[in-house]
Design a protein around this motif. Sequence first.
Motif, PDB file in Angstrom:
ATOM      1  N   GLY A  81     -13.380 -14.894  -4.545  1.00 34.71           N
ATOM      2  CA  GLY A  81     -12.865 -13.927  -5.508  1.00 34.71           C
ATOM      3  C   GLY A  81     -13.893 -12.877  -5.866  1.00 34.71           C
ATOM      4  N   ARG A 191      -1.773  -6.002  -1.388  1.00 35.20           N
ATOM      5  CA  ARG A 191      -1.892  -7.428  -1.679  1.00 35.20           C
ATOM      6  C   ARG A 191      -2.053  -8.314  -0.437  1.00 35.20           C
ATOM      7  N   PRO A 192      -1.321  -8.069   0.659  1.00 34.08           N
ATOM      8  CA  PRO A 192      -1.566  -8.910   1.847  1.00 34.08           C
ATOM      9  C   PRO A 192      -2.999  -8.804   2.361  1.00 34.08           C
ATOM     10  N   ALA A 195      -5.271 -10.674  -0.085  1.00 31.07           N
ATOM     11  CA  ALA A 195      -5.126 -12.118   0.105  1.00 31.07           C
ATOM     12  C   ALA A 195      -5.838 -12.576   1.380  1.00 31.07           C
ATOM     13  N   SER A 196      -5.738 -11.791   2.441  1.00 30.05           N
ATOM     14  CA  SER A 196      -6.399 -12.155   3.699  1.00 30.05           C
ATOM     15  C   SER A 196      -7.913 -12.160   3.539  1.00 30.05           C
ATOM     16  N   PHE A 198      -9.590 -12.612   0.783  1.00 32.95           N
ATOM     17  CA  PHE A 198      -9.949 -13.741  -0.070  1.00 32.95           C
ATOM     18  C   PHE A 198      -9.919 -15.054   0.713  1.00 32.95           C
ATOM     19  N   ILE A 199      -8.890 -15.238   1.538  1.00 32.63           N
ATOM     20  CA  ILE A 199      -8.765 -16.488   2.296  1.00 32.63           C
ATOM     21  C   ILE A 199      -9.909 -16.634   3.286  1.00 32.63           C
ATOM     22  N   LEU A 261      -1.399 -19.516   7.141  1.00 34.34           N
ATOM     23  CA  LEU A 261      -1.376 -18.109   6.731  1.00 34.34           C
ATOM     24  C   LEU A 261      -1.873 -17.180   7.834  1.00 34.34           C
TER      25      LEU A 261
END
Length: 276
Positions: A81, A191-192, A195-196, A198-199, A261
């Motif tokens: 994060g 957002r995608p 999220a990617s 972050f993952i 994911l």
Amino acid sequence: MSARVGDLATYAVLALLAVFFATPFVWLLSLSLRTPAEVFRGAARLIPHEPTLGNFAYILSDPAFLTYLWNGLKLSALGGGLAVVLAIPAAYACSRLDFRGKQGVLIGILAVQMISPLVILVPLYRWMGALELLNLDASVVAVYGALGMPLAVWLLKVAFDAIPAEIEEVAFVDGASRLQVLTRITLPLARPGIASAFILAMVMNWSQFLVPFILLERDGDWPISVAIFNFAGSTSASTTQLLAAACLIAVVPAVAVFVALQRMIVSALIAGAVKG
């Protein structure tokens, strides 16, 4: 015909690579399903004579192991994060603003990603010691964020590039500030990509060993990667199957998240290329 032959050759090479990398996991699974007696005999069978799930039950019933798992999850998530939060302004600037030396900045950020943490461990330890920041989760999270930020910058830049600039220009005409456009328009649309980033940062942090090994000295603060290393140093033939089970439990979460994911991650990675 030549194209089909090329495709078959590509698939054959990929299959060999898959077998090469999967073999250690298969053997690890075989060890984790064995009884102590079979491990002690050194049996070379891939499939155990009497497979058992007792090793996994024993590991998961250990409160210390669950603490190590929680520490790893906590540090990895917070570090991922932080990397994303730090990368957003830099990625947005490199995507939307024209300034001298932008390509050099991007290449420099990528070059930092290529530096191994091993290179900075000694000065990092001395610096953290001088600031009295050793044995603190915040120190590990800060280093994780710094190590993951370069990759996050590139991933988020691709995500921002895929968003049409005309959408932001309409908001500017309506009187929105740059910060308002970023927070209310660009970030929701990206957002995608966020999220990617972050993952991927979290997965990198999950497998990180050197940083927590150097900065954390208390047993109760260790993530799972450090705990397994210390357990492996004291293991014997009678506990090899427990070590194998612990390693599988530690690896499965990262692999499962990435597999589940992967479509979202790949789509976010190629979004800018498709736009271009």
